[in-house]
Design an enzyme around this catalytic site. Structure first.
Site, PDB file in Angstrom:
ATOM      1  N   ASP A  71      46.902 -20.287  26.093  1.00  0.00           N
ATOM      2  CA  ASP A  71      46.341 -18.971  25.786  1.00  0.00           C
ATOM      3  C   ASP A  71      44.840 -19.047  25.562  1.00  0.00           C
ATOM      4  OD1 ASP A  71      47.139 -20.428  23.411  1.00  0.00           O
ATOM      5  OD2 ASP A  71      46.658 -18.639  22.227  1.00  0.00           O
ATOM      6  N   GLU A 133      48.240 -20.505  20.460  1.00  0.00           N
ATOM      7  CA  GLU A 133      47.421 -21.348  19.588  1.00  0.00           C
ATOM      8  C   GLU A 133      46.301 -20.541  18.956  1.00  0.00           C
ATOM      9  OE1 GLU A 133      44.122 -24.011  18.426  1.00  0.00           O
ATOM     10  OE2 GLU A 133      44.104 -22.398  19.915  1.00  0.00           O
TER      11      GLU A 133
END
Length: 377
Positions: A71, A133
């Site tokens: 991400d 994350e």
């Protein structure tokens, strides 16, 4: 570097902002690895359209683990001069969202996987790709119970967050919370008769500031960090509906980032005690409820450990500690010796408009992973 750049071009094209699904990128990586003989396990999220994956190649055994997240942070509100989801080269810079944080490392990792598929490995190469994350490491936390039996106990793990190819042996742990503050509503003309939730919130924030000052003066210290003590930070405060109404609700979000020597449970206990003391001054109408939002463990690998020296020999660089958090602490907590080392500068490029990575940083990462594969044969 042609292979790495081709892969990075594909990766940047996937819009994997944390608020959106990452399934297209995961499908690309899964196909890439399966075609090269990797044993791949996809780890779907139970609540969102997200997935991580675990993959390995080579014989059974401890092996070496490489880890990254898929991400990226949002681009909304930033003034980009290039398309953030198209890799754009300008001189020695490669622009695009995630080039530094951290699709640059993912590209090098997959290029190394391609090379590993043709190498006579004497131990397994293991890969982890996570999600979410950037919103508190929630993805790796949800993956962990399924991930642990798959990955076993690698002899070393490298988390490829951007360190300018320095070997980071530590970062602080983090815990984030929401505080909901209750008071009493009433007409502002009679304000002294009621408990104003914003006043309660303000005193609570002052108590957090006092804790910060105490940590700075009397808490544990680690001079390897830019800020060598644990920190407390309030990010948002809201409350009230109109000027002539005494607010009965307020909300604050806050975090602390702690050194390994400061017990996070003890810090939270001090915060809860401070909240109780504030409420006691206002009476039973005042309440502060503190709920966890996210968090991750810190990393404190000994600088003279075998793993730190091993990765330093691969990277050809020195050691450091970083201010930002990573998923490394999750692997360390499983007893896996872990360091952070990857291309790009988080301070200079992380989360910024026109994010870029220098080609020489990618080349250094490719060289590190090539040396790793040589040692594994």
């Amino acid at each position: 570097m042609t292979r790495t750049l081709d892969i990075l071009d594909r990766l940047i094209g996937f819009d994997t902002i944390s608020a959106r699904p990452n399934l297209d990128l995961i499908a690309y990586v899964e196909d890439f690895l399966r075609m090269r003989g990797f044993r791949v396990t996809r780890l779907d999220d139970p609540e969102e359209e997200k997935a991580g994956l675990y993959a390995e190649i080579g014989p059974e055994g401890p092996g070496i683990l490489l880890s990254a997240h898929s991400d990226v942070v949002p681009v909304a509100g930033q003034d980009w001069s290039t398309d953030p989801f198209r890799l754009t080269r300008q001189g020695d810079r490669l622009h695009g969202r995630g080039t530094t944080d951290m699709k640059g490392f993912v590209a090098s990792m997959l290029a190394a996987a391609d090379a590993a598929s043709r190498a006579p490995l004497k131990e397994p190469l293991k890969l982890v790709l996570s999600y979410n994350e950037e919103v508190g490491c929630t993805g790796i936390a949800r993956m962990l119970d399924r991930l642990v039996p798959l990955m076993g106990h690698p002899r070393a793990a490298i988390v490829g967050e951007p360190t300018e190819m320095q070997v980071a042996t530590g970062h602080k742990g983090k815990r984030a919370f929401r505080a909901r503050i209750a008071g009493e509503t009433g007409h502002s003309a009679l304000a002294p008769q009621f408990v104003n939730a914003l006043n309660v919130a303000a005193e609570f924030l002052v108590a957090l500031q006092a804790l910060q000052k105490d940590l700075e003066r009397n808490g544990a210290r680690d001079e390897d960090y830019d800020i060598p003590y644990s920190t407390v930070h309030v990010g948002m405060l809201s409350g009230g509906r109109a000027l002539n109404i005494v607010p009965d609700r307020a909300e604050a979000t806050f975090e602390f980032r702690h050194l390994a020597a400061d017990d996070p449970d003890s810090l939270l206990h001090r915060i809860r005690t401070a909240a109780q003391d504030v409420c006691a001054r206002y009476g039973p109408a005042a309440r502060i409820e503190i709920a966890p939002l996210a968090g991750y463990p810190g990393l404190d690998t000994p600088a003279n450990s075998d793993t730190a020296r091993f990765v330093e020999s691969l990277a050809g660089a020195g050691r450091t500690k970083v201010a930002f958090g990573t998923e490394a602490g999750f692997f360390d907590a499983q007893g896996i010796p872990t360091v952070v080392c990857g291309p790009g500068s988080m301070q200079a490029q992380g989360h910024k408009a026109d994010e870029f990575i220098r080609i020489d940083q990618l080349a250094r990462c490719d060289a590190m992973l090539a040396r790793l594969l040589e040692r594994m044969q």
